[in-house]
Design an enzyme around this catalytic site. Structure first.
Site, PDB file in Angstrom:
ATOM      1  N   ARG A  50       0.853  -1.201   0.000  1.00  0.00           N
ATOM      2  CA  ARG A  50       0.000   0.000   0.000  1.00  0.00           C
ATOM      3  C   ARG A  50       0.880   1.240   0.000  1.00  0.00           C
ATOM      4  O   ARG A  50       0.588   2.234  -0.654  1.00  0.00           O
ATOM      5  CB  ARG A  50      -0.959   0.015   1.206  1.00  0.00           C
ATOM      6  CG  ARG A  50      -1.717   1.331   1.338  1.00  0.00           C
ATOM      7  CD  ARG A  50      -2.984   1.263   2.209  1.00  0.00           C
ATOM      8  NE  ARG A  50      -2.879   0.402   3.355  1.00  0.00           N
ATOM      9  CZ  ARG A  50      -2.157   0.659   4.451  1.00  0.00           C
ATOM     10  NH1 ARG A  50      -1.487   1.791   4.551  1.00  0.00           N
ATOM     11  NH2 ARG A  50      -2.111  -0.195   5.451  1.00  0.00           N
ATOM     12  N   TYR A 102     -17.065  16.815 -14.798  1.00  0.00           N
ATOM     13  CA  TYR A 102     -17.453  15.407 -14.813  1.00  0.00           C
ATOM     14  C   TYR A 102     -18.540  15.159 -13.761  1.00  0.00           C
ATOM     15  O   TYR A 102     -18.453  15.651 -12.626  1.00  0.00           O
ATOM     16  CB  TYR A 102     -16.206  14.567 -14.524  1.00  0.00           C
ATOM     17  CG  TYR A 102     -16.470  13.097 -14.459  1.00  0.00           C
ATOM     18  CD1 TYR A 102     -16.843  12.403 -15.606  1.00  0.00           C
ATOM     19  CD2 TYR A 102     -16.362  12.399 -13.269  1.00  0.00           C
ATOM     20  CE1 TYR A 102     -17.096  11.048 -15.552  1.00  0.00           C
ATOM     21  CE2 TYR A 102     -16.608  11.043 -13.207  1.00  0.00           C
ATOM     22  CZ  TYR A 102     -16.989  10.373 -14.352  1.00  0.00           C
ATOM     23  OH  TYR A 102     -17.238   9.038 -14.289  1.00  0.00           O
ATOM     24  N   ASP A 174      -8.318  18.666 -14.304  1.00  0.00           N
ATOM     25  CA  ASP A 174      -8.583  17.274 -14.678  1.00  0.00           C
ATOM     26  C   ASP A 174      -8.394  17.229 -16.189  1.00  0.00           C
ATOM     27  O   ASP A 174      -9.212  17.755 -16.944  1.00  0.00           O
ATOM     28  CB  ASP A 174     -10.015  16.910 -14.267  1.00  0.00           C
ATOM     29  CG  ASP A 174     -10.446  15.525 -14.761  1.00  0.00           C
ATOM     30  OD1 ASP A 174      -9.794  14.963 -15.666  1.00  0.00           O
ATOM     31  OD2 ASP A 174     -11.469  15.018 -14.242  1.00  0.00           O
TER      32      ASP A 174
HETATM   33  C1  LIG Z   1     -14.106   9.198 -16.309  1.00  0.00           C
HETATM   34  C2  LIG Z   1     -13.717  10.517 -15.772  1.00  0.00           C
HETATM   35  C3  LIG Z   1     -13.431  10.683 -14.416  1.00  0.00           C
HETATM   36  C4  LIG Z   1     -13.580   9.572 -13.398  1.00  0.00           C
HETATM   37  O1  LIG Z   1     -12.657   8.567 -13.590  1.00  0.00           O
HETATM   38  P1  LIG Z   1     -12.909   7.055 -13.137  1.00  0.00           P
HETATM   39  O2  LIG Z   1     -11.658   6.383 -13.560  1.00  0.00           O
HETATM   40  O3  LIG Z   1     -14.129   6.582 -13.867  1.00  0.00           O
HETATM   41  O4  LIG Z   1     -13.141   7.070 -11.663  1.00  0.00           O
HETATM   42  C5  LIG Z   1     -13.017  11.930 -13.990  1.00  0.00           C
HETATM   43  N1  LIG Z   1     -12.910  12.965 -14.842  1.00  0.00           N
HETATM   44  C6  LIG Z   1     -13.187  12.849 -16.147  1.00  0.00           C
HETATM   45  C7  LIG Z   1     -13.058  14.027 -17.041  1.00  0.00           C
HETATM   46  C8  LIG Z   1     -13.616  11.620 -16.664  1.00  0.00           C
HETATM   47  O5  LIG Z   1     -13.917  11.519 -17.960  1.00  0.00           O
END
Ligand SMILES: *Cc1c(COP(=O)(O)O)cnc(C)c1O
Length: 386
Positions: A50, A102, A174
């Site tokens: 971990r 998202y 993101d």
């Molecule tokens: C899919 C997505 C997420 C979440 O990711 P997971 O791997 O499904 O938890 C976050 N931000 C964006 C822009 C995404 O497309």
């Protein structure tokens, strides 16, 4: 100095993690939870998986190399990565966040983080005055997606991070839709970059994974603390799937982009059933210039609004090659209706506010022959035409 494609395949300083005697060109899957000590007083680098696992360490270094970042961290999902980043904040902190984020992030903010007394103001991050006006004395960060989803509008990392720096707050992005191949947010002024590696980085719809990078040592320490203390780590098997996906990232994205161009050309001719197309660089406003300056390419996701003569549910039910499925960035093409699927997390009023209606279609263009994708869309539209 080596080029980006060499970095994708070979890494840089990553070969030291090939610590086997076999000559294997891939890092092994270290399927071990624990590591033996030679001596009770030994200072082992690895003691428990971990805390650190050599396979995960390879992936964390790999993403850091590609983002030109000092620190990288791998999590069990993009959502776990986003949560880890939000653990940087404490009750009473305020975060300016983009209106179009998202759905899962929206849910995390509204149904979890707000209960922890972390405050949020949602703004249109393309409107810089609105961003700056939202900053309060307790603001700690601005959080957004450089390409918003599903309308594919581009926000300037350079401009937003300049505002953030002026007020001494962090810029967190993101960048799932772009990846380090198409944009490097840290170089544009971001402090923290998050990826759902489930999408383009993994690229094959076979793994759920999340990554975070930063150049700040103090933020890196906090992220590592969260990773180790909360424990949302990526397993070594899943690390290997992302490591492998990353090696072909540029090759895949070049073809995703090329295929998207072919599909866009087709959709452009279909004014009989297409009301509007959404793709970076096509917003018809100042964000197009930002797209040109800050992005190396526009990716493979296209959204479009149908006219009333086509039944959107029937359309997505009728594709035969293109899968009716959420997610994006994979080798296979995926189609969906954000109103009913990816953005159903948003309350109806919220969907209406941002303009997500039942006739909006999102298409993640895959690596099939584009002529076959167009033929599939053509027959699905014919079936769905009223
Ligand atoms: C899919 C997505 C997420 C979440 O990711 P997971 O791997 O499904 O938890 C976050 N931000 C964006 C822009 C995404 O497309």
């Amino acid at each position: 100095m080596v080029g980006f494609n060499t970095e994708l395949v070979f890494g840089k300083g990553l070969n030291q993690l090939h610590d086997n005697n076999t000559g294997a060109v891939n890092v092994p899957i270290y399927q071990s939870s624990t590591y033996a000590f030679d001596d009770i007083d030994a200072d082992n680098k690895y003691d428990y998986s971990r805390s650190l696992n050599p396979t995960r360490e390879y992936l964390e270094k790999q993403i850091a190399v590609l983002e030109k970042a000092k620190h990288g961290y791998a999590f069990a999902s993009g959502s776990a990565a986003i949560h880890a980043v939000f653990t940087l904040f404490v009750p009473g902190d305020h975060i300016v966040v983009s209106k179009n984020i998202y759905g899962g992030t929206f849910r995390l903010i509204n149904d979890y983080l707000k209960h922890l007394q972390i405050e949020f103001t949602q703004v249109d991050t393309q409107n810089l005055e609105e961003v700056e006006a939202a900053i309060q004395p307790n603001t700690k960060a601005i959080y957004f997606e450089p390409i918003d989803n599903p309308f594919m509008k581009v926000t300037s990392i350079r401009a937003v991070s300049a505002i953030a720096k002026k007020h001494g707050v962090l810029t967190i992005v993101d960048n799932t839709f772009l990846t380090p191949y198409l944009q490097r947010p840290l170089a544009l002024g971001a402090d923290v970059v998050i990826h759902s590696a489930t999408k383009y980085l993994g690229g094959h719809s076979d793994v759920i994974a999340g990554l975070v990078v930063t150049n700040h040592d103090d933020i890196g320490e906090k992220l590592y603390f969260s990773q180790n203390a909360v424990g949302g780590i990526l397993s070594p098997e899943n690390c290997i799937l992302v490591i492998r996906g990353i090696k072909t990232l540029s090759v895949r994205l070049d073809r995703h982009i090329q295929n998207a161009q072919t599909v866009l050309k087709y959709l452009d001719q279909k004014e009989d059933f297409i009301k509007k197309i959404y793709y970076p660089g096509r917003a018809g406003d100042a964000s197009d210039q930002v797209a040109q300056e800050e992005l190396k390419g526009y990716g493979g996701v296209i959204s479009f609004e149908l006219k009333d003569n086509v039944d959107p549910k029937k359309l997505v039910n009728s594709t035969q090659l293109i899968w009716l499925a959420v997610s994006l960035g994979s080798v296979e093409s995926l189609i969906e209706l954000p109103y009913y699927m990816t953005h159903a997390e948003l309350p109806l009023a919220e969907r209406q506010k941002v303009g997500i209606g039942p006739n909006l279609v999102r298409l993640s263009v895959g690596l099939e022959d584009p002529e076959d994708l167009i033929a599939d869309l053509e027959q699905a539209v014919a079936t769905a035409t009223k």
